[in-house]
Design an enzyme around this catalytic site. Structure first.
Site: not given
Ligand code: UD1
Length: 423
Positions: A22-23, A116, A121, A309, A401
């Protein structure tokens, strides 16, 4: 309401090819927006998040065809730069479309993705990266608006190695003018696959898999169509390894790179499983008569650390281990919602903020369960496989999902698992 019924107490046996990730497929689908020409993506898993992504691509004006696990997208006809709220709500990760829409059309708009199931998020790092590339970004009651008269390459330094922000920045920078470097980039294997796809589309991206990624943009010209085969899903594999660890038995998974699974397989080996791997195959064996044992503290971290995850599925397998295991969830604030459900099955788990301590019990028992998020839901299925009696798991929309057919996969591994209407 539909439920997944699982009869516990049967050892898992058999072989399974793991579905596409998925990711990985979601950023690949977003990347097709950068191509003027047809892209083909193979091994595309049948997930509700994929269906939602294809709906978004169609809404934006792309031609989309799907046949089995192959999807073709042609973004030559891209015309709309806004994603309406209903489509945004159907998939949490839709913010990944922001960078490529902006890069192709000079404007992008969507409602704010908000929070979410895992807690707030934030997308500040995504927006900051786009600003660094020369976009104006405004956030108002109507949502997000990005506008740029030609994106320009620049140095982006992420304060957290966010997977999504790294991907969004790579996508926007691929067609910007000049060179972009992303410092403190996420190092997940899915980012390497995105780099390979962008390069196949005619882009110039290097360094994915390390914390510095360099992108030489095309100066505004779109890329052409490309080809990709979605990598096997390391988190689905980690779920099924946890399931075999919980229920006992012997399984072999193929189609996933065992090296990506090493933080999880090392923990399961420490807990007493025999784990062996070779190429794209990984075996796990556990004698159902010998209980698992507790392991050293598990702390979730960005790749190559222990994946957030996999926290819930591994926790489910350690509910019947001898001794106490501590978990520290460092990535998301609200990722313990499966714990109350595990307690319904007799698990002994205490939580304090980001820490959870699992004290192994002799036996779990079946219960009526509800999934509140994707991986937490899969973890309940893992626990149900080890429990005495038949459990009924609701909230399948979350599980769909990310798992194309959880009941089918578990059945292929000798479990008794089937969908039924909940009485
Ligand atoms: C992706 C994965 C998800 C996984 C996560 C962490 C996908 C579709 N989803 O989610 O399955 O659990 O990586 O490995 O690939 N953060 C901020 N600001 C931002 C973005 C992120 O503070 O603009 C923080 C988040 O709150 C979190 C951390 O950074 O604490 C990591 O999040 P991130 O790596 O961005 O996760 P996703 O890309 O949403």
């Amino acid at each position: 309401m539909e439920a997944l019924k699982i009869e516990g107490g049967r050892a898992l046996r058999g072989e399974l090819t793991v579905q596409g990730a998925k990711n990985s497929v979601l950023p690949l689908l977003a990347a097709t927006l950068l191509g003027s020409g047809k892209s083909v993506i193979r091994n595309c898993p049948h997930l509700t998040d994929v269906t939602a992504s294809l709906d978004i691509l169609r809404h934006l004006g792309c031609e989309v065809e799907a046949d089995g696990e192959t999807v073709w997208v042609d973004a030559s006809t891209l015309k709309t730069c806004e994603i309406p709220e209903a489509l945004m709500r159907s998939m949490r990760s839709s913010v990944i479309f922001l960078g490529p829409i902006l890069a192709r059309l000079g404007m992008a708009g969507m409602c704010h993705p908000g929070g979410c199931e895992l807690g707030p998020r934030p997308i500040d790092l995504h927006l900051e990266a786009l600003r660094t590339l020369g976009s104006q970004v405004s956030e108002g009651p109507d949502g997000l608006r990005c506008a740029a008269v030609g994106l320009r390459g620049n140095d982006i330094s992420l304060s957290i190695p966010s997977v999504g922000a790294t991907e969004n920045a790579m996508l926007a920078a691929a067609v910007a003018a000049g060179v972009t470097t992303i410092q403190n980039a996420a190092r997940e294997p899915e980012i390497v696959q995105l780099q390979d796809f962008l390069n196949d589309m005619g882009g110039d991206v290097r360094g994915a898999g390390t914390s510095v990624i360099t992108i030489r943009g095309t100066g505004g010209a779109p890329l052409h169509g490309g080809e990709a085969t979605v990598m096997g899903d390391r988190i689905v594999a980690a779920t099924y390894l946890s399931a075999a660890a919980a229920a006992g038995g012997e399984i072999c998974l193929s189609g996933v790179d065992y090296r990506q699974l090493s933080p999880v397989s090392a923990i399961l080996a420490e807990a007493g499983c025999m784990v062996k791997s070779e190429g794209e195959r990984i075996w796990l064996k556990r004698d159902p008569a010998t209980p698992l044992k507790a392991v050293r503290p598990i702390r979730t971290a960005p790749y190559p650390g222990f994946p957030t995850d996999a926290q819930a599925p591994v926790m489910a397998s350690l509910c019947t281990a001898r001794g106490a295991t501590m978990f520290v969830e460092n990535m998301f604030s609200s990722r313990y919602r499966h714990i109350d459900e595990l307690r319904k099955m007799g698990a002994d788990i205490r939580t304090e903020g980001r820490v959870a301590v699992v004290c192994g019990v002799e036996q779990l028992h079946a219960a009526a369960l509800e999934a509140f998020d994707l991986r937490g839901g899969a973890a309940l299925a893992v626990a149900a496989l080890a429990a005495e009696g038949e459990s009924a798991l609701c909230g399948l929309c979350h599980i769909r999902r990310g798992y194309a057919d959880l009941a089918g996969d578990l059945t292929a591994l000798n479990a008794k698992a089937y969908y039924a209407e909940k009485e």
